[in-house]
Design a protein around this motif. Structure first.
Motif, PDB file in Angstrom:
ATOM      1  N   SER A  96       0.832  -1.195   0.000  1.00  0.00           N
ATOM      2  CA  SER A  96       0.000   0.000   0.000  1.00  0.00           C
ATOM      3  C   SER A  96       0.864   1.241   0.000  1.00  0.00           C
ATOM      4  O   SER A  96       2.004   1.233   0.487  1.00  0.00           O
ATOM      5  N   ALA A  97       0.312   2.317  -0.513  1.00  0.00           N
ATOM      6  CA  ALA A  97       1.010   3.601  -0.564  1.00  0.00           C
ATOM      7  C   ALA A  97       0.061   4.715  -0.178  1.00  0.00           C
ATOM      8  O   ALA A  97      -1.152   4.618  -0.335  1.00  0.00           O
ATOM      9  N   GLY A  98       0.636   5.807   0.316  1.00  0.00           N
ATOM     10  CA  GLY A  98      -0.143   6.982   0.638  1.00  0.00           C
ATOM     11  C   GLY A  98       0.782   8.158   0.831  1.00  0.00           C
ATOM     12  O   GLY A  98       1.976   7.988   1.069  1.00  0.00           O
ATOM     13  N   SER A  99       0.223   9.349   0.771  1.00  0.00           N
ATOM     14  CA  SER A  99       1.056  10.540   0.865  1.00  0.00           C
ATOM     15  C   SER A  99       1.616  10.734   2.265  1.00  0.00           C
ATOM     16  O   SER A  99       2.805  10.956   2.437  1.00  0.00           O
ATOM     17  N   GLY A 100       0.758  10.677   3.274  1.00  0.00           N
ATOM     18  CA  GLY A 100       1.247  10.828   4.643  1.00  0.00           C
ATOM     19  C   GLY A 100       1.492   9.496   5.309  1.00  0.00           C
ATOM     20  O   GLY A 100       2.461   9.298   6.048  1.00  0.00           O
ATOM     21  N   ALA A 101       0.609   8.591   5.063  1.00  0.00           N
ATOM     22  CA  ALA A 101       0.696   7.231   5.591  1.00  0.00           C
ATOM     23  C   ALA A 101       0.137   6.296   4.516  1.00  0.00           C
ATOM     24  O   ALA A 101      -0.667   6.716   3.679  1.00  0.00           O
ATOM     25  N   PRO A 102       0.576   5.024   4.519  1.00  0.00           N
ATOM     26  CA  PRO A 102       0.008   4.099   3.530  1.00  0.00           C
ATOM     27  C   PRO A 102      -1.475   3.873   3.786  1.00  0.00           C
ATOM     28  O   PRO A 102      -1.994   4.250   4.823  1.00  0.00           O
ATOM     29  N   GLY A 103      -2.130   3.278   2.770  1.00  0.00           N
ATOM     30  CA  GLY A 103      -3.536   2.968   2.946  1.00  0.00           C
ATOM     31  C   GLY A 103      -4.445   3.611   1.916  1.00  0.00           C
ATOM     32  O   GLY A 103      -5.669   3.473   2.010  1.00  0.00           O
ATOM     33  N   ILE A 104      -3.846   4.311   0.933  1.00  0.00           N
ATOM     34  CA  ILE A 104      -4.640   4.965  -0.101  1.00  0.00           C
ATOM     35  C   ILE A 104      -4.673   4.110  -1.375  1.00  0.00           C
ATOM     36  O   ILE A 104      -5.736   3.846  -1.919  1.00  0.00           O
TER      37      ILE A 104
END
Length: 116
Positions: A96-104
């Motif tokens: 998973s990837a995300g800008s502030g934290a993964p999960g997007i």
């Protein structure tokens, strides 16, 4: 947006090792926080390990000392080295990837089965 493709799952005996890899494509991999999650049948996905753009790392208590997350911003990949695997590690693992934290953004998942 980023596309994620996992590889490296499979069947391993207890005590064995596997290395999961996640290849990212799209934009600006080095700006994303990356993570590995796992999902047991009938349960929600839970974070196993995460690594920020600054390479701050976090592990679930259940995998500390056994799993190692790493990233390559030149190859746009994130990996999870899993050692001393236990039957209770059996799950579908997601990158998973995300800008502030993964999960997007999510990959399609890869099955890990630990069994003799």
């Amino acid at each position: 947006q980023v596309q994620l493709v996992e590889s490296g799952g499979g069947l391993v005996q207890p005590g064995g090792s596997l290395r999961l890899s996640c290849a990212a494509s799209g934009s600006k991999f080095d700006t994303y926080s990356m993570g590995w999650y796992r999902q047991f049948p009938g349960s929600q996905r839970n974070l196993v390990a995460s690594i920020t753009r600054g390479e701050d790392i976090n592990y679930a208590d259940s995998v500390k000392g056994r799993f190692t997350i790493s990233r390559s911003n030149t190859k746009d990949t994130v990996s999870l080295q899993m050692n001393n695997l236990k039957p209770e590690d059996t799950a579908v693992y997601y990158c998973s990837a995300g800008s502030g934290a993964p999960g997007i953004y999510w990959g399609q998942g890869t099955q890990v089965t630990v069994s003799s």
